[in-house]
Design a protein around this motif. Sequence first.
Motif, PDB file in Angstrom:
ATOM      1  N   ASP A 125      26.631   9.537  39.379  1.00 22.30           N
ATOM      2  CA  ASP A 125      27.117   8.682  37.855  1.00 22.30           C
ATOM      3  C   ASP A 125      28.157   9.824  36.933  1.00 22.30           C
ATOM      4  N   HIS A 134      31.169   8.676  33.427  1.00 24.64           N
ATOM      5  CA  HIS A 134      31.902   8.569  32.585  1.00 24.64           C
ATOM      6  C   HIS A 134      32.988   8.843  31.753  1.00 24.64           C
ATOM      7  N   HIS A 163      22.371   5.690  34.477  1.00 23.83           N
ATOM      8  CA  HIS A 163      22.386   5.291  35.077  1.00 23.83           C
ATOM      9  C   HIS A 163      22.469   5.691  36.573  1.00 23.83           C
TER      10      HIS A 163
HETATM   11 MG    MG Z   1      27.476   3.830  34.912  1.00 23.54          MG
END
Ligand code: MG
Length: 159
Positions: A10, A12, A44
Amino acid sequence: MNIRIGNGYDIHQLCKGRPLIIGGVEIPHELGLLGHSDADVLTHAIMDAMLGALSLGDIGHYFPPTDPKWAGADSLMLLSQVNQLVRSHGWRIGNIDSVVVAERPKLKPHIKTMRDRIANTLELNPDQIGIKATTNEKLGPVGREEGIAAYAVALLISD
Ligand code: MG
């Protein structure tokens, strides 16, 4: 086959005016992670690794970012739900290993707390949760502090 392995990734974006939450820990920093939930990039990646091990899809399927229900969601709560799903299929976690890639801030002082919180959420011993932190050597978007990324693998064992 009584063991399965999954991997998760993941990333961000970093932005002003958001908290920086990684592995369930709020870390003091002038930038936070942008996302629909609390944008906990490590949690995540771990959830996607667990789901991937059982070919159960990804977190976007269970917690779609279009659903207002998950706005600002505590990712540890989502992790607990993913764990219940894994358990309901007759599997449990052997161990998890992960890497968080962030140029700043220094994550090392927070890693023990992250391991404790994730282990507690998953009802595991902290020694089953590996968390490592590295920089991207100033290379690429992570190196320019535009975002923070995380990778995880999960080994699951059949009950
Ligand atoms: Mg995420």
